[in-house]
Design an enzyme around this catalytic site. Structure first.
Site, PDB file in Angstrom:
ATOM      1  N   GLY A   1       0.814  -1.211   0.000  1.00 38.58           N
ATOM      2  CA  GLY A   1       0.000   0.000   0.000  1.00 38.58           C
ATOM      3  C   GLY A   1       0.846   1.258   0.000  1.00 38.58           C
ATOM      4  N   TYR A   2       1.889   1.252   0.803  1.00 37.90           N
ATOM      5  CA  TYR A   2       2.782   2.404   0.879  1.00 37.90           C
ATOM      6  C   TYR A   2       3.497   2.616  -0.449  1.00 37.90           C
ATOM      7  CZ  TYR A   2       6.449   5.489   2.696  1.00 37.90           C
ATOM      8  OH  TYR A   2       7.296   6.546   2.912  1.00 37.90           O
ATOM      9  N   THR A   3       4.009   1.530  -1.039  1.00 35.74           N
ATOM     10  CA  THR A   3       4.701   1.642  -2.317  1.00 35.74           C
ATOM     11  C   THR A   3       3.762   2.149  -3.406  1.00 35.74           C
ATOM     12  OG1 THR A   3       6.213  -0.140  -1.741  1.00 35.74           O
ATOM     13  CG2 THR A   3       6.012   0.391  -4.065  1.00 35.74           C
TER      14      THR A   3
END
Length: 253
Positions: free
Chosen positions: A157-159
Site C-alpha cells: 500500500g505504501y509503495t
C-alpha cells in the site's frame, strides 16, 4: 536579495507534529516563513513544532486533522481558503505506513494507506492550489519516498501510494507551472523516524540497509530541512516536476 529568504511567506506543513514534518517546519521558520502546522495528533498548545517555530520569532497556527477522513481534509482546506490568509507554500508530508506481506496485506490497510498518503494529499492540494493559481504564485512540495522509485518489501500500500505521488507531482507540474505554481517532491532515504522504527529494531535489516548507504549512516529528520527551504524559495523558481532524493546516496548505489 537572498534567494533562500522566506520572510513574509506562510507555509502549511502537514504531518508536522514530529519527525520529518517537524524538521521541515523548523527549517522553513528559520528561513523566515510563518507556519501553519497540521497533524492528526497535534497538541494544539505547546507542541514541539510550535516551540520550534516560535523560537525563530515566526507566527504559528496549529490544526488537528485526520487525513484518513477525506471530508475532514476537504473541510479544513475550505476553512483555510475562506479565512483569506494566502498559503504561499504547501508541504504535503502527512503519511502513514502499514507492514505486512502482500499475500496477507488486508484491503482495509491498503485503502487506509492510500487514502492518507495519496487521496487526501490530492484533495488538499487541489483546494490550496486553486488559490495559488488565482494569485499566480505558489510552491507545492510532496514528501515522496525511495519507494516512489523502488518496490520495497512488505509495504504494498505504501509503495503504491508513493509511486502514485511521483506521477501526481509530474501531472500537476505539467498543468500549473506556467501559472507560477511549481510542484516538486522530496524523496527521503532511510530516516530515523517512527515509520522506520520496525526496520531499525530488526538488527539484520538495519545493518543491511546501513551497508548500502554511501553516507554510512541513517538520515536524521533535520537532513530534509534544507531541501524543503530550497524548493520553497526563489532559488528553485525554474524547478518543477522534479523529485529530489535526500538519501545519503542510496539511489546511486
Amino acid at each position: 536579495m537572498n534567494p533562500f529568504d522566506l520572510t513574509g511567506k506562510t507555509a502549511l506543513v502537514t504531518g508536522a507534529s514530529r519527525g520529518i514534518g517537524l524538521a521541515m517546519a523548523d527549517s522553513l521558520a528559520t528561513a523566515g516563513a510563518d507556519i501553519i502546522a497540521v497533524s492528526a495528533t497535534l497538541d494544539l498548545h505547546g507542541s514541539a513544532v510550535q516551540k520550534a517555530v516560535e523560537s525563530h520569532g515566526r507566527s504559528f497556527t496549529g490544526y488537528r486533522v485526520d487525513f484518513a477522513d477525506p471530508d475532514a481534509v476537504t473541510s479544513f482546506g475550505a476553512e483555510l481558503i475562506q479565512s483569506g490568509s494566502p498559503i504561499d507554500i504547501l508541504i504535503n508530508n502527512a503519511g502513514t505506513i502499514e507492514r505486512a506481506p502482500a499475500a496477507q496485506h488486508s484491503a482495509d490497510s491498503f485503502s487506509r494507506v492510500v487514502q492518507i498518503n495519496l487521496t487526501s494529499q490530492f484533495l488538499l492540494t487541489q483546494l490550496i492550489g486553486r488559490a495559488m493559481l488565482a494569485r499566480g504564485n505558489g510552491r507545492i512540495i510532496f514528501t515522496a519516498s525511495l519507494l516512489s522509485f523502488q518496490g520495497g518489501i512488505n509495504v504494498p500500500g505504501y509503495t503504491a501510494s508513493k509511486s502514485a505521488i511521483a506521477g501526481l507531482i509530474r501531472a500537476l507540474a505539467n498543468e500549473w507551472t506556467a501559472s507560477g505554481v511549481t510542484v516538486n517532491g522530496i524523496a527521503p532515504g532511510y530516516i530515523a523516524t517512527d515509520n522506520t522504527a520496525d526496520l531499525r529494531a530488526d538488527l539484520g535489516r538495519r545493518q543491511a540497509i546501513l551497508d548500502r548507504i554511501p553516507a554510512a549512516r541513517w538520515g536524521e529528520p533535520e537532513d530534509l530541512g534544507g531541501a524543503a527551504v530550497f524548493l520553497s524559495s526563489d532559488a528553485a523558481r525554474y524547478i518543477s516536476g522534479a523529485i529530489l532524493p535526500v538519501d545519503g546516496g542510496w539511489l546511486g548505489r
